[in-house]
Write an enzyme that holds these catalytic residues in place. Structure first.
Site, PDB file in Angstrom:
ATOM      1  CG  ASP A  36      -3.798   4.730  -3.357  1.00  0.00           C
ATOM      2  OD1 ASP A  36      -2.881   4.394  -2.591  1.00  0.00           O
ATOM      3  OD2 ASP A  36      -4.983   4.386  -3.185  1.00  0.00           O
TER       4      ASP A  36
ATOM      5  CG  ASP B 198      -1.921   1.149   1.193  1.00  0.00           C
ATOM      6  OD1 ASP B 198      -2.082   1.760   0.120  1.00  0.00           O
ATOM      7  OD2 ASP B 198      -2.548   1.419   2.235  1.00  0.00           O
TER       8      ASP B 198
END
Length: 472
Positions: free
Chosen positions: A355, A143
Site C-alpha cells: 500500500d 493511492d
C-alpha cells in the site's frame, strides 16, 4: 609478503566502511543523512526512457519538492505522532475491509460506512497531472488503496469545497468534458456499496447524470458527477475519455491537494481504464527522504530491451473480485544483518497488502518479535528511547554519533524474490524501526517506508509484483 597483504586487507576494509557498506550485512551511514534537506534535491530520473511507458514526477506532499503553494509551504507539517495516529487508523481500516468486517465508531455504536477505496488521510505522495482541453494542472494524491479518481470542480464554493493549491477545475472551459448519463453502462457498473450515488439532475433541461459519492474511513466525503475528461500524463501521454469524479461537495479533514488519483485494481481506477494501452501495469519509486523526488509510471518495462533487468518478481493477486482494490503478495522470510530469522513461513500465510498510502509496515506478532530481537541485538551500542507510540517500540538516541552502523534488512517473498531495503531510509523512520506488530492471524501491510528508493512494479496483466533497487 605478510605485511603488505595485511595492509591491503585493512585498507580494503576501511574503504568498505567509508563507502557505506560491507559484505557482512551492515551499513555505516552518517547521521546527517537522516535529516531531509531544506531544498528539493535533483532526482536520479523519471523512470526509464521507454516510449511505451508514461511517467510523471512524484514528491512527498510535506517536502520541498511538492509544488509551490501546497501544504508543504502553506500549512504546518503534521507531527510524527499525528502521522502515526493517522497511519494506524488507515491500516486498521484496510485490514477490516480486507477481512470483510464493518468499521465501527469509537464508542462501539453506529457503524461508519466503508467503501471501496476507503482510507484515513495519512497519504504521503503527490503527482501533478493535466486535466481538460486545454490542460489544467492539478496536484493529486496517489493511492493504491483507492480506485475512483476525483478533483474538485467549479462552481464549488467555499462552503462546499475545501481550499486547495491550484485553481478549481472549471469543466465549462474544457472542450472535452462530458458528464456520464445515468442510464449508461459506466454508471451502472459503479459498485452500489462503493461509489454509486444514483441519478442526479443538477442542471435543468439536462438528462439525469450519474452521481458518485465516497465516504472515507476518517469521515471525509466527496460527492459530485461521474464524468469523462482528457488526462495528460507528462508531456506526451494522453488518456482520452478518462472516467473520474467531478467533485462539487467535499467535507472533512482535507489538505490543500486538488484531488486523488486511484491506482487500485477495480474497474474505476486509472490502472484498469488504461489496461488496453499499458497492460494493467504501473510502477512508482518513492524518494529516500522528503527532500527528494521520485516518479510514477504507467506500463511495464519493454521486454525487448534491458529495462527489465534488476527486477525481482513475486506472484500478486487481489483478495477476490468483490475486493479488487488491494494488491496482495506473500512474504516467506525476513533477514537482519545478512542472517535469516527463524520464522515459519506459515506465519505469513494470509498475505500482505502492498500500500502506497500506509507508512509503517505491519507484520504478524511472531515475525515482529523475531525481527525486533535481532534488530535490537545488532543495534545494541545505541541507547533505546521510550516508544514513539504504542506501535513503534524500537527507537534510538543517536545524539553525539557522527555515523551509525545499521544492519541490512531484507524481505523474501514467494518465488524466492528477495528485496534488500534501503539503509537507512527503508529501515528507519524518525530513528525508529519502521515495522509494527499487526497481530497474529492477520493480513500484513507493507508500508511505503520500506519501499523507498525501490521501483515497485504492479503488473496485474502478468500477475506479479516486481522490485528494482536504487531506482530513485
Amino acid at each position: 609478503m605478510a605485511f603488505p597483504l595485511l595492509l591491503c586487507v585493512l585498507v580494503c576494509s576501511y574503504c568498505s566502511v567509508a563507502l557505506g557498506g560491507n559484505e557482512h550485512g551492515f551499513v555505516v551511514v552518517p547521521t546527517s543523512s537522516f535529516v531531509p534537506a531544506a531544498a528539493c534535491s535533483t532526482p536520479i530520473g523519471v523512470g526509464n526512457p521507454d516510449p511505451t511507458r508514461a511517467s510523471v514526477p512524484l514528491a512527498h506532499r510535506h517536502g520541498p519538492c511538492a509544488p509551490k503553494g501546497s501544504s508543504a509551504t502553506d500549512k504546518k507539517k503534521p507531527s510524527f505522532a499525528e502521522r502515526l495516529r493517522s497511519d494506524r487508523a488507515r491500516a486498521d481500516h484496510i485490514l477490516r475491509k480486507a477481512s470483510g468486517r464493518r468499521m465501527m465508531s469509537e464508542g462501539g455504536g453506529a457503524s461508519i460506512p466503508t467503501y471501496l477505496g476507503g482510507f484515513v488521510d495519512s497519504l504521503e505522495y503527490v503527482v501533478t497531472l493535466g486535466i481538460g482541453t486545454p490542460a489544467v494542472q492539478q496536484t493529486v494524491l496517489i493511492d493504491t488503496g483507492s480506485d475512483l479518481s476525483w478533483v474538485q470542480c467549479k462552481p464549488c464554493n467555499a462552503s462546499d469545497c475545501y481550499p486547495q493549491k491550484d485553481p478549481l477545475f472549471d469543466p465549462s472551459k474544457s472542450s472535452t468534458f462530458a458528464t456520464i448519463p445515468c442510464a449508461s453502462d459506466a454508471c451502472k457498473q459503479l459498485p452500489v456499496d462503493g461509489y454509486d450515488n444514483g441519478c442526479t439532475n443538477n442542471t435543468s433541461g439536462m438528462p439525469p447524470q450519474c452521481g458518485y459519492a465516497i465516504e472515507y474511513g476518517n469521515g471525509a466525503i466527496t460527492e459530485g458527477v461521474y464524468s469523462t475528461e482528457t488526462l495528460a500524463l507528462g508531456s506526451s501521454a494522453v488518456v482520452k475519455s478518462f472516467r473520474f469524479g467531478c467533485g462539487s461537495d467535499q467535507h472533512g479533514p482535507y489538505d490543500k491537494f486538488d484531488g486523488l488519483l486511484g491506482l487500485g485494481g477495480a474497474p474505476e481506477s486509472l490502472v484498469s481504464q488504461t489496461a488496453s494501452v499499458y497492460g494493467g501495469a504501473f510502477s512508482y519509486c518513492l524518494p529516500p527522504l522528503n527532500s527528494g523526488a521520485g516518479f510514477l509510471t504507467l506500463g511495464a518495462p519493454n521486454s525487448t530491451n534491458n529495462s527489465n533487468s534488476g527486477f525481482v518478481f513475486t506472484p500478486m493477486h487481489a483478495f477476490s473480485p468483490k475486493i479488487a482494490t488491494f494488491y496482495v503478495v506473500t512474504l516467506t522470510g525476513i533477514s537482519v544483518g545478512g542472517k535469516a530469522l527463524d520464522i515459519p513461513p506459515a506465519v505469513f500465510a494470509k498475505g500482505n497488502i502492498v500500500d502506497s498510502g500506509t507508512v509503517i509496515t505491519g507484520i504478524p506478532t511472531t515475525a515482529y518479535k523475531a525481527l525486533r530481537t535481532a534488530f535490537r541485538s545488532a543495534m545494541a551500542e545505541y541507547p533505546l528511547l521510550p516508544p514513539a507510540d504504542s506501535a513503534l517500540d524500537t527507537c534510538y538516541n543517536f545524539t553525539g554519533h557522527g555515523t551509525v552502523t545499521v544492519p541490512k534488512v531484507a524481505l523474501t517473498f514467494v518465488g524466492g524474490a528477495t528485496v534488500d531495503l534501503d539503509v537507512p531510509s527503508g529501515v528507519l523512520v524518525e530513528d525508529c524501526l519502521a515495522f509494527a506488530d499487526a497481530g497474529d492471524g492477520s493480513f500484513g501491510i507493507i508500508g511505503n517506508v520500506n519501499t523507498r528508493t525501490i521501483e515497485v512494479l504492479y503488473d496485474s496483466g502478468k500477475g506479479h509484483l516486481g522490485f528494482r533497487a536504487g531506482a530513485c
